[in-house]
Design an enzyme around this catalytic site. Structure first.
Site, mmCIF file in Angstrom:
data_model
loop_
_atom_site.group_PDB
_atom_site.id
_atom_site.type_symbol
_atom_site.label_atom_id
_atom_site.label_comp_id
_atom_site.label_asym_id
_atom_site.label_seq_id
_atom_site.Cartn_x
_atom_site.Cartn_y
_atom_site.Cartn_z
ATOM 1 N N CYS A 36 0.836 -1.208 0.000
ATOM 2 C CA CYS A 36 0.000 0.000 0.000
ATOM 3 C C CYS A 36 0.872 1.260 0.000
ATOM 4 O O CYS A 36 2.051 1.220 -0.380
ATOM 5 C CB CYS A 36 -0.965 -0.008 1.177
ATOM 6 S SG CYS A 36 -2.296 1.220 0.996
ATOM 7 N N ASP B 178 -3.497 1.442 10.125
ATOM 8 C CA ASP B 178 -4.645 2.341 10.288
ATOM 9 C C ASP B 178 -5.142 2.290 11.714
ATOM 10 O O ASP B 178 -5.588 3.301 12.248
ATOM 11 C CB ASP B 178 -5.755 1.966 9.305
ATOM 12 C CG ASP B 178 -5.379 2.417 7.906
ATOM 13 O OD1 ASP B 178 -5.650 3.569 7.567
ATOM 14 O OD2 ASP B 178 -4.746 1.629 7.181
HETATM 15 C C1 RUB Z 1 -3.704 3.315 3.465
HETATM 16 C C2 RUB Z 1 -3.011 2.337 4.344
HETATM 17 C C3 RUB Z 1 -1.744 2.786 5.017
HETATM 18 C C4 RUB Z 1 -2.079 3.288 6.418
HETATM 19 C C5 RUB Z 1 -0.893 3.939 7.093
HETATM 20 O O1 RUB Z 1 -4.986 2.876 3.066
HETATM 21 O O2 RUB Z 1 -3.471 1.242 4.573
HETATM 22 O O3 RUB Z 1 -0.849 1.727 5.137
HETATM 23 O O4 RUB Z 1 -3.143 4.236 6.368
HETATM 24 O O5 RUB Z 1 -0.536 5.116 6.402
HETATM 25 P P1 RUB Z 1 -5.898 3.852 2.170
HETATM 26 P P2 RUB Z 1 0.226 6.298 7.135
HETATM 27 O O6 RUB Z 1 -5.133 4.153 0.925
HETATM 28 O O7 RUB Z 1 -7.142 3.086 1.936
HETATM 29 O O8 RUB Z 1 -6.150 5.097 2.995
HETATM 30 O O9 RUB Z 1 1.525 5.708 7.589
HETATM 31 O O10 RUB Z 1 0.411 7.338 6.063
HETATM 32 O O11 RUB Z 1 -0.606 6.757 8.244
#
Ligand code: RUB
Length: 306
Positions: free
Chosen positions: A129, A198
């Protein structure tokens, strides 16, 4: 004048703002703008506006405790203050929002510093991701002239892995993009898996983009260390009292625009990686075991349990 809360909520819903940190940052800024533009005449009306904004923003994506915690913390400062004048309360929201953003920034720096030590020359890191925390850590390691390379999954259905690939290649990090289902094919060549989060539950399980738990299983089978990078405030206090973290289910359109009739398509956005598969959570307090998360939260953020 555009409604900052509705506009931000819409951008979050449509994934124009993506990733837990970016979502929380946008929500904190939206509530600050709302406070600055308020027409509320008294404390009660102002508090009602803030609480409605929290409801609207939180509903935009349900698996985002960092956003909920941020809004709650900012609103707490208003509730705990004795100020009556709306102007003073507005200032308080601005200061609290900025404080939250500064703390978040500091946390990311600490995470990058701690996690960066796990990246060694000639190593291969796999990620899934697009996590701004992961890419920041990797970019910092690159700035320290570490010679490592990254494999990233494309991340179906919305290809957030391409964001990761673009950001890393632009930073000069040798990067290979693979389809999600190729994770096992490459895992033996991987030294370390690093993913974002998340949500973290009271049991130390981690919720991240759909497919993360499969990668954790694959890493476990290949004996590859699997780390999560996350600010502590991704912890969801609701899980302490028995609630499950809600997993957002998105539109089937994201998977197949014109599917055959009578076909069921399911599109959960996230999945749960059990703590047994996580070597450590790299957070602003250091590398902690998933099992210790509730104790660490009691120490660092006791307000969250109130
Ligand atoms: C994004 C996702 C990321 C986390 C952590 O999912 O799963 O790994 O949100 O991101 P989506 P961060 O694209 O559905 O939002 O480290 O930037 O908080």
């Amino acid at each position: 004048m555009q409604d900052p809360v509705q506009t931000t909520a819409e951008n979050i819903r449509k994934l124009k703002i993506q990733g837990a940190r970016n979502i929380a940052i946008a929500a904190a800024k939206a509530i600050e703008t709302l406070a600055r533009q308020t027409k509320a005449q008294d404390r009660k009306a102002f508090a009602k506006e803030l609480s409605e904004a929290k409801r609207v923003l939180s509903a935009a994506r349900e698996t985002e405790p960092l956003m909920r915690n941020a809004l709650r913390w900012i609103i707490n400062q208003v509730e705990n203050s004795k100020q009556i004048r709306v102007k003073a309360l507005t200032k308080l929201v601005s200061e609290s929002s900025r404080q939250f953003l500064t703390d978040l920034e500091r946390s990311m720096e600490k995470i990058a510093k701690i996690g960066g030590k796990r990246i060694t020359d000639a190593s291969t890191i796999l990620t899934h991701c697009h996590s701004s925390t992961v890419t920041y850590l990797l970019r910092k390691a690159k700035q320290e002239e570490k010679a490592f390379n990254v494999i990233c999954t494309e991340t179906r259905p919305l290809f957030q892995g391409r964001l990761t690939a673009k950001e890393l290649t632009e930073s000069g990090i040798p990067t290979t993009l693979i389809v999600d289902s190729a994770a096992r094919c490459f895992m033996n060549a991987v030294d370390l898996v690093i993913v974002g989060a998340d949500a973290i539950t009271s049991e130390g399980n981690v919720i991240n983009k759909i497919g993360t738990s499969t990668i954790a299983l694959v890493a476990n089978e290949a004996r590859t260390p699997f780390y999560v990078v996350s600010e502590l405030l991704k912890f969801d206090p609701a899980t302490v009292s028995g609630d499950y973290e809600k997993i957002e289910e998105r539109s089937p359109d994201e998977i197949w625009k014109k599917p055959p009739k009578n076909l069921t398509i399911r599109n959960p956005a996230f999945d749960v990686t059990r703590r047994n598969f996580i070597h450590g959570i790299i957070c602003e307090e250091g590398i902690i075991s998933p099992q210790s998360i509730t104790a660490v939260m009691h120490r660092k953020h006791p307000w969250i349990f109130q």
